[in-house]
Design an enzyme around this catalytic site. Sequence first.
Site, PDB file in Angstrom:
ATOM      1  N   ASP A  83      11.454 -13.303   3.073  1.00 36.66           N
ATOM      2  CA  ASP A  83      10.724 -13.379   4.339  1.00 36.66           C
ATOM      3  C   ASP A  83       9.513 -14.307   4.248  1.00 36.66           C
ATOM      4  O   ASP A  83       9.136 -14.775   3.177  1.00 36.66           O
ATOM      5  CB  ASP A  83      10.292 -11.974   4.798  1.00 36.66           C
ATOM      6  CG  ASP A  83       9.701 -11.135   3.655  1.00 36.66           C
ATOM      7  OD1 ASP A  83       9.331 -11.709   2.609  1.00 36.66           O
ATOM      8  OD2 ASP A  83       9.621  -9.911   3.811  1.00 36.66           O
ATOM      9  N   ASP A 121       6.114   2.170   5.159  1.00 43.27           N
ATOM     10  CA  ASP A 121       6.875   2.647   6.322  1.00 43.27           C
ATOM     11  C   ASP A 121       8.386   2.605   6.050  1.00 43.27           C
ATOM     12  O   ASP A 121       9.194   2.767   6.954  1.00 43.27           O
ATOM     13  CB  ASP A 121       6.534   1.832   7.580  1.00 43.27           C
ATOM     14  CG  ASP A 121       6.966   0.367   7.504  1.00 43.27           C
ATOM     15  OD1 ASP A 121       7.471  -0.065   6.428  1.00 43.27           O
ATOM     16  OD2 ASP A 121       6.811  -0.352   8.502  1.00 43.27           O
ATOM     17  N   HIS A 144      10.196   0.046   4.967  1.00 48.07           N
ATOM     18  CA  HIS A 144      10.922  -1.211   5.234  1.00 48.07           C
ATOM     19  C   HIS A 144      11.391  -1.893   3.952  1.00 48.07           C
ATOM     20  O   HIS A 144      10.801  -1.714   2.892  1.00 48.07           O
ATOM     21  CB  HIS A 144      10.076  -2.177   6.086  1.00 48.07           C
ATOM     22  CG  HIS A 144       8.888  -2.787   5.404  1.00 48.07           C
ATOM     23  ND1 HIS A 144       7.786  -3.236   6.104  1.00 48.07           N
ATOM     24  CD2 HIS A 144       8.602  -3.037   4.103  1.00 48.07           C
ATOM     25  CE1 HIS A 144       6.906  -3.741   5.263  1.00 48.07           C
ATOM     26  NE2 HIS A 144       7.376  -3.623   4.042  1.00 48.07           N
ATOM     27  N   GLU A 155      11.438  -3.635   9.872  1.00 49.23           N
ATOM     28  CA  GLU A 155      10.600  -2.493  10.211  1.00 49.23           C
ATOM     29  C   GLU A 155      11.447  -1.365  10.792  1.00 49.23           C
ATOM     30  O   GLU A 155      12.615  -1.575  11.147  1.00 49.23           O
ATOM     31  CB  GLU A 155       9.542  -2.951  11.229  1.00 49.23           C
ATOM     32  CG  GLU A 155       8.640  -4.073  10.730  1.00 49.23           C
ATOM     33  CD  GLU A 155       7.663  -3.640   9.631  1.00 49.23           C
ATOM     34  OE1 GLU A 155       7.978  -2.725   8.843  1.00 49.23           O
ATOM     35  OE2 GLU A 155       6.581  -4.234   9.553  1.00 49.23           O
TER      36      GLU A 155
HETATM   37  P1  PGA Z   1       3.748  -4.377  -1.756  1.00 47.53           P
HETATM   38  O1  PGA Z   1       4.662  -4.647  -0.488  1.00 47.53           O
HETATM   39  O2  PGA Z   1       4.574  -4.699  -2.947  1.00 47.53           O
HETATM   40  O3  PGA Z   1       2.575  -5.291  -1.602  1.00 47.53           O
HETATM   41  O4  PGA Z   1       3.386  -2.925  -1.712  1.00 47.53           O
HETATM   42  C1  PGA Z   1       5.970  -4.171  -0.498  1.00 47.53           C
HETATM   43  C2  PGA Z   1       6.652  -4.448   0.832  1.00 47.53           C
HETATM   44  O5  PGA Z   1       5.999  -4.391   1.875  1.00 47.53           O
HETATM   45  O6  PGA Z   1       7.861  -4.690   0.811  1.00 47.53           O
END
Ligand code: PGA
Length: 260
Positions: free
Chosen positions: A67, A136, A138, A143
Site C-alpha cells: 500500500d 482495528d 486490518h 479497513e
Molecule cells: P504497525 O502497523 O506495524 O506500525 O503497527 C501495522 C499495520 O497497520 O498494518
Amino acid sequence: MEVIVQPDYEQMSKVAAQIVVEILNAKPNAVLGMATGSTPLGLYQELVRLHREGQLDFSRVTTFNLDEYVGLSTSHPQSYHYFMREQFFQHVNIPPQNINIPSGTTSNYPAFCEWYEQRIAECGGIDLQILGIGSDGHIAFNEPTSSLSSRTRLKTLSKQTIDDNARFFERREDVPVYAITMGVGTILDARKLVLVANGEAKARAIAQAVEGPVTSMVTASAIQLHRSAIVIVDEEAASELTMRDYYDFIYAAKPSAPKS
Ligand code: PGA
C-alpha cells in the site's frame, strides 16, 4: 494456519526472516510482497544483516508493496516509498526495476490499480506476502467492512488507523485520509502469507484474526481461508489467544512430524 509465539520482538523478527530465507533458497527469483509499519522493521534489519554477511542474494527478487498513502510524493518522509528505501531497499541488491510500490500520486487511480494487479500477475504472482495487522484488524489498508474479495483500489482510512498513524506526522490533520492498497483478495492470492505482530496493542486484533469468525469487520481474519498462512507473534500480542498451548505443542512437535 500456523501460529508461532516467540518470547520477544527480536525472536519474532528472526523467525519471520528465516521464512524469507527458506523461500529465497528454494526460489532465488521469488516474488516477495512487502509491508510497511513499525512491526516489520526488525524483520527487514535481519534480512539486511544476512545480506551483508553474504547469506542472502536479492539480485533476482521482485517485490510488490501492499500500500501507499494517497497524496504523498515518493520523497515524503512518511510515504511508504521513502520508508522502504530507507529501511530496506537501499541496503540490499534488488534491481530497482524489480521494485513495485503503489503510486500515491498517479493521475488515474482506477487505471493504476488495474495495472498493479496485472503487473503482479505478469510476474507470476506473489510467492510470499509479509503482513502486519492494524489495531482495528486490518491487513494492508483493508479497513473494517472491506470486501474479502477486494482487489487493489483506493481506500478511505478508518478513524482508528488515522489515530494510530498520527504518531508519525506532526499533526493528526496531516495523516492522509486515503490510501491505495492491495485488496484482501489480492493478498489471499499469494502462495504463502506471513503475518507478524508484537505488543499488547495488537493482542485483541490477533485473537480476532486467528480465532474469531471470518468477517470483513476484521479483514485479517480472511487469512483463515488461506492454505498456507503463518502468524508469528510475541508474548504480548499472543496474550488473548485461547488456544495458545496447542500452538506451542504444534511448534514443538513440528521437527518430528513425518515429512512424507
Ligand atoms: P504497525 O502497523 O506495524 O506500525 O503497527 C501495522 C499495520 O497497520 O498494518
